[in-house]
Design an enzyme around this catalytic site. Structure first.
Site, PDB file in Angstrom:
ATOM      1  N   TRP A  12       0.804  -1.238  -0.040  1.00  0.00           N
ATOM      2  CA  TRP A  12      -0.127  -0.057   0.005  1.00  0.00           C
ATOM      3  C   TRP A  12       0.782   1.288  -0.069  1.00  0.00           C
ATOM      4  CZ3 TRP A  12      -4.557  -1.003   4.041  1.00  0.00           C
ATOM      5  CH2 TRP A  12      -5.454  -2.043   3.526  1.00  0.00           C
ATOM      6  N   LYS A  13       2.073   1.010   0.365  1.00  0.00           N
ATOM      7  CA  LYS A  13       3.136   2.348   0.435  1.00  0.00           C
ATOM      8  C   LYS A  13       2.446   3.254   1.294  1.00  0.00           C
ATOM      9  CE  LYS A  13       4.621   1.389  -4.197  1.00  0.00           C
ATOM     10  NZ  LYS A  13       5.196   1.769  -5.443  1.00  0.00           N
ATOM     11  N   HIS A  97      12.854  -2.023  -0.638  1.00  0.00           N
ATOM     12  CA  HIS A  97      12.068  -1.472  -1.636  1.00  0.00           C
ATOM     13  C   HIS A  97      12.832  -0.317  -2.392  1.00  0.00           C
ATOM     14  CE1 HIS A  97       8.982   0.546  -3.942  1.00  0.00           C
ATOM     15  NE2 HIS A  97       8.264  -0.582  -3.868  1.00  0.00           N
ATOM     16  N   GLU A  99      12.201   2.415  -3.284  1.00  0.00           N
ATOM     17  CA  GLU A  99      11.742   3.771  -2.982  1.00  0.00           C
ATOM     18  C   GLU A  99      12.497   4.263  -1.765  1.00  0.00           C
ATOM     19  OE1 GLU A  99       7.494   3.228  -3.024  1.00  0.00           O
ATOM     20  OE2 GLU A  99       7.536   3.333  -5.025  1.00  0.00           O
ATOM     21  N   GLU A 169      11.747  -5.758  -9.066  1.00  0.00           N
ATOM     22  CA  GLU A 169      10.791  -4.491  -9.417  1.00  0.00           C
ATOM     23  C   GLU A 169      11.734  -3.889 -10.334  1.00  0.00           C
ATOM     24  OE1 GLU A 169       7.363  -4.039  -6.620  1.00  0.00           O
ATOM     25  OE2 GLU A 169       9.054  -3.097  -5.766  1.00  0.00           O
ATOM     26  N   SER A 214       3.715  -2.192 -11.885  1.00  0.00           N
ATOM     27  CA  SER A 214       2.445  -2.095 -12.698  1.00  0.00           C
ATOM     28  C   SER A 214       1.707  -3.302 -12.903  1.00  0.00           C
ATOM     29  CB  SER A 214       2.393  -1.259 -14.203  1.00  0.00           C
ATOM     30  OG  SER A 214       3.252   0.145 -13.969  1.00  0.00           O
ATOM     31  N   GLY A 235       1.548  -2.635  -6.260  1.00  0.00           N
ATOM     32  CA  GLY A 235       1.511  -1.398  -5.708  1.00  0.00           C
ATOM     33  C   GLY A 235       0.000  -0.708  -5.888  1.00  0.00           C
ATOM     34  N   GLY A 236      -0.126   0.124  -6.733  1.00  0.00           N
ATOM     35  CA  GLY A 236      -1.353   0.701  -7.028  1.00  0.00           C
ATOM     36  C   GLY A 236      -2.593  -0.086  -6.959  1.00  0.00           C
TER      37      GLY A 236
HETATM   38  P1  PGA Z   1       3.102  -0.518  -8.773  1.00  0.00           P
HETATM   39  O1  PGA Z   1       4.217  -0.549  -7.425  1.00  0.00           O
HETATM   40  O2  PGA Z   1       2.480  -1.830  -8.960  1.00  0.00           O
HETATM   41  O3  PGA Z   1       2.303   0.646  -8.279  1.00  0.00           O
HETATM   42  O4  PGA Z   1       4.119  -0.382  -9.893  1.00  0.00           O
HETATM   43  C1  PGA Z   1       4.997  -1.770  -7.161  1.00  0.00           C
HETATM   44  C2  PGA Z   1       5.812  -1.855  -6.012  1.00  0.00           C
HETATM   45  O5  PGA Z   1       6.457  -0.631  -6.113  1.00  0.00           O
HETATM   46  O6  PGA Z   1       5.820  -2.445  -5.038  1.00  0.00           O
END
Ligand code: PGA
Length: 253
Positions: A12-13, A97, A99, A169, A214, A235-236
């Protein structure tokens, strides 16, 4: 024919307040209850974990966190220990991750320490690796990801390694709508498995390797048809209960 059970993990970030997390859980639980072919994890913000633990109790949905610290306890203001995550009901923890690597300076060394401590504490780590667009365009994606895998995991005993999940990723595919093709993702995931086999032998065949970047209900089936992709870190598309449940439903190897 793959023998590894697929894993679909939502990330979910930094999204969802408590009421939104609870609304998701109540909608998602019945949609996911028939998914016996797949392991399901929801990696939520720390602030929602306790409430989600109560909501997911007795279901097939496991809880995960998105980070932890590499020390057991002590004077580390603002950090969260793996024992705290276990205590609040987590089974899983995402480590390294992109990020966190890119925005917060997390290093391969940090990733290795966190992975070890997660395993020692009894959490299941999802260790993230992946290349930038510049690295891919320079033709060094596999080399880069192999090095990250080796630095993060080398030295773990085979029995510990079996409890590790690796998430490939590619950074250029995260949140961009631009998915790696199944063939490109498979190529790197196979390289990850070969790297692990290089230092751990047959244990590499038991480790789950996820693809992330994605992922949605429209591309999960194709990704899972490959030989080395055992699930997804989403993620999204994990933020909406109906779409995430659809990904889970379609996640057959
Ligand atoms: P995303 O993110 O599915 O929104 O591309 C994946 C993630 O960063 O784990």
């Amino acid at each position: 024919m793959k023998t590894r059970t697929p894993l679909i993990a939502g990330n979910w970030k930094m999204n969802k307040l408590m009421n939104e997390a609870l609304a998701f859980a109540r909608e998602f639980k019945p949609l996911a209850q028939e998914a016996v072919h797949v392991d399901i994890a929801v990696c939520a913000p720390f602030t929602c974990l306790a409430a989600l633990r109560d909501e997911f109790r007795g279901t097939n949905i496991r809880l995960g966190a998105q980070n932890m610290f590499y020390e057991r306890q002590g004077a580390f203001t603002g950090e969260i220990s793996p024992a705290m995550l276990l205590d609040v009901g987590c089974s899983w923890v995402i480590i390294g991750h992109s990020e966190r690597r890119e925005l917060l300076g997390e290093t391969d060394g940090d990733v290795a320490r966190k992975t070890r401590l997660a395993l020692e504490t009894g959490l299941l780590p999802i260790v993230c690796v992946g290349e930038t667009l510049a690295v891919r365009e320079a033709g060094r994606a596999a080399t880069h990801v192999r090095a990250q895998t080796e630095k993060g995991l080398a030295g773990l005993a085979p029995d510990d390694l079996r409890r590790v999940t690796v998430a490939y990723e590619p950074i250029w595919a995260i949140g961009t709508g631009r998915t790696a093709t199944a063939a490109d993702a498979q190529e790197i995931c196979a390289a990850i498995r070969a790297t692990i086999a290089g230092f751990a032998g047959p244990a590499a065949g038991d480790i789950r390797i996820l693809y992330g970047g994605s992922v949605k209900s429209g591309n999960i089936a194709e990704l899972l048809k490959t030989g080395d992709i055992d699930g997804a870190l989403v993620g999204g598309a994990s933020l909406g209960a109906a779409e995430f449940a659809e990904i889970v439903r379609l996640a057959r190897v």
